[in-house]
Design a protein around this motif. Structure first.
Motif, PDB file in Angstrom:
ATOM      1  N   GLY A 109       0.794  -1.230   0.000  1.00 44.82           N
ATOM      2  CA  GLY A 109       0.000   0.000   0.000  1.00 44.82           C
ATOM      3  C   GLY A 109       0.822   1.272   0.000  1.00 44.82           C
ATOM      4  O   GLY A 109       0.421   2.267   0.613  1.00 44.82           O
ATOM      5  N   LYS A 235      -1.272   2.094  -5.243  1.00 43.68           N
ATOM      6  CA  LYS A 235      -1.986   2.040  -3.969  1.00 43.68           C
ATOM      7  C   LYS A 235      -3.474   1.831  -4.197  1.00 43.68           C
ATOM      8  O   LYS A 235      -4.143   1.134  -3.439  1.00 43.68           O
ATOM      9  CB  LYS A 235      -1.751   3.320  -3.167  1.00 43.68           C
ATOM     10  CG  LYS A 235      -2.294   3.238  -1.736  1.00 43.68           C
ATOM     11  CD  LYS A 235      -1.738   4.343  -0.887  1.00 43.68           C
ATOM     12  CE  LYS A 235      -2.130   4.138   0.572  1.00 43.68           C
ATOM     13  NZ  LYS A 235      -1.486   5.104   1.476  1.00 43.68           N
ATOM     14  N   ALA A 239      -5.950  -1.277  -2.621  1.00 45.85           N
ATOM     15  CA  ALA A 239      -7.238  -1.151  -1.933  1.00 45.85           C
ATOM     16  C   ALA A 239      -8.376  -1.765  -2.740  1.00 45.85           C
ATOM     17  O   ALA A 239      -9.248  -2.441  -2.191  1.00 45.85           O
ATOM     18  CB  ALA A 239      -7.533   0.326  -1.659  1.00 45.85           C
ATOM     19  N   TYR A 243     -10.910  -4.815  -1.776  1.00 44.60           N
ATOM     20  CA  TYR A 243     -12.333  -4.470  -1.749  1.00 44.60           C
ATOM     21  C   TYR A 243     -13.153  -5.464  -2.562  1.00 44.60           C
ATOM     22  O   TYR A 243     -14.185  -5.963  -2.116  1.00 44.60           O
ATOM     23  CB  TYR A 243     -12.497  -3.049  -2.298  1.00 44.60           C
ATOM     24  CG  TYR A 243     -13.916  -2.634  -2.597  1.00 44.60           C
ATOM     25  CD1 TYR A 243     -14.909  -2.694  -1.631  1.00 44.60           C
ATOM     26  CD2 TYR A 243     -14.253  -2.158  -3.861  1.00 44.60           C
ATOM     27  CE1 TYR A 243     -16.201  -2.294  -1.919  1.00 44.60           C
ATOM     28  CE2 TYR A 243     -15.543  -1.752  -4.159  1.00 44.60           C
ATOM     29  CZ  TYR A 243     -16.519  -1.827  -3.175  1.00 44.60           C
ATOM     30  OH  TYR A 243     -17.795  -1.441  -3.466  1.00 44.60           O
ATOM     31  N   GLU A 249     -12.746  -3.838   6.104  1.00 45.65           N
ATOM     32  CA  GLU A 249     -12.172  -2.501   5.986  1.00 45.65           C
ATOM     33  C   GLU A 249     -10.981  -2.301   6.915  1.00 45.65           C
ATOM     34  O   GLU A 249     -10.003  -1.652   6.556  1.00 45.65           O
ATOM     35  CB  GLU A 249     -13.234  -1.436   6.254  1.00 45.65           C
ATOM     36  CG  GLU A 249     -14.230  -1.282   5.112  1.00 45.65           C
ATOM     37  CD  GLU A 249     -15.258  -0.210   5.388  1.00 45.65           C
ATOM     38  OE1 GLU A 249     -15.468   0.116   6.583  1.00 45.65           O
ATOM     39  OE2 GLU A 249     -15.848   0.299   4.423  1.00 45.65           O
ATOM     40  N   ILE A 252      -8.000  -3.784   5.335  1.00 48.74           N
ATOM     41  CA  ILE A 252      -7.549  -2.929   4.227  1.00 48.74           C
ATOM     42  C   ILE A 252      -6.734  -1.765   4.778  1.00 48.74           C
ATOM     43  O   ILE A 252      -5.674  -1.419   4.250  1.00 48.74           O
ATOM     44  CB  ILE A 252      -8.743  -2.419   3.405  1.00 48.74           C
ATOM     45  CG1 ILE A 252      -9.478  -3.584   2.739  1.00 48.74           C
ATOM     46  CG2 ILE A 252      -8.275  -1.413   2.344  1.00 48.74           C
ATOM     47  CD1 ILE A 252     -10.707  -3.173   1.952  1.00 48.74           C
ATOM     48  N   THR A 256      -2.971  -0.456   3.750  1.00 49.66           N
ATOM     49  CA  THR A 256      -2.786   0.831   3.084  1.00 49.66           C
ATOM     50  C   THR A 256      -2.223   1.904   4.001  1.00 49.66           C
ATOM     51  O   THR A 256      -1.647   2.886   3.530  1.00 49.66           O
ATOM     52  CB  THR A 256      -4.121   1.335   2.501  1.00 49.66           C
ATOM     53  OG1 THR A 256      -5.071   1.497   3.574  1.00 49.66           O
ATOM     54  CG2 THR A 256      -4.663   0.340   1.484  1.00 49.66           C
ATOM     55  N   VAL A 264     -10.070   5.466   3.513  1.00 48.05           N
ATOM     56  CA  VAL A 264      -9.849   4.258   2.713  1.00 48.05           C
ATOM     57  C   VAL A 264     -10.988   4.039   1.729  1.00 48.05           C
ATOM     58  O   VAL A 264     -10.791   3.462   0.655  1.00 48.05           O
ATOM     59  CB  VAL A 264      -9.657   3.027   3.622  1.00 48.05           C
ATOM     60  CG1 VAL A 264     -10.977   2.519   4.171  1.00 48.05           C
ATOM     61  CG2 VAL A 264      -8.957   1.898   2.858  1.00 48.05           C
ATOM     62  N   TYR A 267     -10.633   5.035  -1.913  1.00 51.10           N
ATOM     63  CA  TYR A 267      -9.893   4.164  -2.825  1.00 51.10           C
ATOM     64  C   TYR A 267     -10.758   3.030  -3.338  1.00 51.10           C
ATOM     65  O   TYR A 267     -10.417   2.391  -4.325  1.00 51.10           O
ATOM     66  CB  TYR A 267      -8.682   3.562  -2.102  1.00 51.10           C
ATOM     67  CG  TYR A 267      -7.575   4.555  -1.880  1.00 51.10           C
ATOM     68  CD1 TYR A 267      -6.505   4.628  -2.749  1.00 51.10           C
ATOM     69  CD2 TYR A 267      -7.611   5.420  -0.802  1.00 51.10           C
ATOM     70  CE1 TYR A 267      -5.483   5.537  -2.550  1.00 51.10           C
ATOM     71  CE2 TYR A 267      -6.598   6.327  -0.594  1.00 51.10           C
ATOM     72  CZ  TYR A 267      -5.537   6.387  -1.463  1.00 51.10           C
ATOM     73  OH  TYR A 267      -4.537   7.287  -1.256  1.00 51.10           O
ATOM     74  N   LYS A 268     -11.873   2.768  -2.682  1.00 50.49           N
ATOM     75  CA  LYS A 268     -12.708   1.632  -3.047  1.00 50.49           C
ATOM     76  C   LYS A 268     -13.753   2.032  -4.088  1.00 50.49           C
ATOM     77  O   LYS A 268     -14.903   1.643  -4.018  1.00 50.49           O
ATOM     78  CB  LYS A 268     -13.397   1.061  -1.815  1.00 50.49           C
ATOM     79  CG  LYS A 268     -12.449   0.581  -0.740  1.00 50.49           C
ATOM     80  CD  LYS A 268     -13.146  -0.241   0.312  1.00 50.49           C
ATOM     81  CE  LYS A 268     -14.401   0.364   0.805  1.00 50.49           C
ATOM     82  NZ  LYS A 268     -15.044  -0.425   1.840  1.00 50.49           N
TER      83      LYS A 268
END
Length: 341
Positions: A109, A235, A239, A243, A249, A252, A256, A264, A267-268
């Protein structure tokens, strides 16, 4: 009202706001703390706030800021394509360097240029335990972790990634690379031309910042990938991959390095595969919609046949028969009988 970019054009609404934030930060860094012109409740700057708000709305109505470009993640298909086309692998110094760069992003990440420019060889450890071979990464200062008294309760990034054996084993690639750059100092050193018997060689000088910034762009160009790719794509790939796999989460965030769920989740974002799946559900010409339509067009006769053959219908027939017998004879006695429904 007059601010323009270098081309003499209006900034997008969000960019205009970020310019104001930059000016405000500049004031605070120089000891001016009583001029928060972005505070809508401060009567001294009420007019400024109102003008900025109106200007941003007007720019949005003009269509500015509606096409925000973000770095795309590398999909699983594109990643496989990069391996098969020879962009990733152990072929030569440059190929191996691009490989470890991308997987340093994806596996741990890491951000684009910021966390890579100061990366050191001793931050990586190749080992093996009962679970298999692994790469351990020990983070240092980053955008989200600076250490000091203010972050005493936050742990530094310490990630152990277990590698799958095979020709794409990351432990093998990282170990080969670290040995080639000398096991010490800067992680990214300039590739050298191959020599007989030694195709992977690196010099003592670190890779320049400008060159490092273009690594992901170079990867996408070599692999003929379609999309918007920058060093931040690595990165985002990290994520997005977790996902899609349904990873929690919190797990994750451990990879990251994000400190909040809100951060976060940025990024999803949906990738093209998910968008395609959603489109297939909604589009009238898609296979999903047509199959649903055919099911809805099932004839009444078919529905009646299905109803008659259903277990519930059979049970009800038995109940009706028993009820009829009871009605005619008053009492029914059963002895040594077995009923299968």
């Amino acid at each position: 009202m007059e601010i323009k970019n270098q081309k003499g054009e209006d900034y997008p609404p969000k960019s205009l706001y970020l310019v104001m934030c930059g000016l405000l930060r500049h004031l605070r860094e120089h000891g001016v703390h009583d001029m928060n012109f972005l505070d809508k409740n401060n009567p001294a700057f009420a007019e400024f706030y109102s003008v900025l708000d109106s200007k941003m709305k007007n720019l949005l109505d003009q269509g500015l800021g509606t096409d925000t470009k973000q770095a795309d993640p590398i999909s699983g298909d594109d990643e496989n394509k990069l391996w098969e086309s020879g962009v990733f692998g152990l072929k030569d110094s440059k190929t191996l360097q691009l490989t470890v760069f991308f997987y340093a992003c994806k596996l741990f990440g890491l951000r684009g240029r910021d966390e890579h420019r100061g990366l050191q060889c001793d931050q990586f450890e190749i080992g093996e335990d009962s679970e298999g071979r692994f790469i351990r990464f020990i983070g240092r200062g980053s955008k989200t972790y600076h250490g000091g008294l203010g972050q005493m309760s936050i742990n530094n990034k310490d990630i152990k990634h277990y590698c799958t054996p095979g020709p794409r084993c990351m432990a093998t690639h990282f170990e080969t690379y670290i040995n080639a750059v000398g096991n010490d100092g800067d992680f990214y050193k300039r590739p050298l031309p191959a020599m007989p018997g030694n195709s992977i060689r690196y010099g003592h000088q670190p890779v320049g910042v400008n060159t490092l910034t273009k690594f992901m762009k170079e990867i996408s160009q070599r692999g003929s990938l379609k999309g918007v790719y920058s060093n931040h794509s690595g990165k985002r790939t990290c994520a997005t991959s977790m996902y899609e796999a349904g990873i929690d989460e919190q797990d994750i965030m451990d990879r990251t390095g994000h400190r909040s769920v809100t951060a976060v989740r940025k990024y999803k974002r949906l990738n093209d595969k998910i968008r395609k799946k959603v489109s297939n559900v909604l589009d009238p010409n898609s296979d999903v919609s047509l199959s649903m339509s055919k099911r809805n067009e099932q004839s009444d006769d078919d529905k009646e046949i299905n109803l008659k053959n259903s277990p519930c219908h059979k049970k009800q027939k038995v109940r009706n028969a028993l009820s009829e017998i009871t009605t005619k004879s008053g009492v029914v006695n059963f002895s040594g009988c077995t009923f299968n429904f």
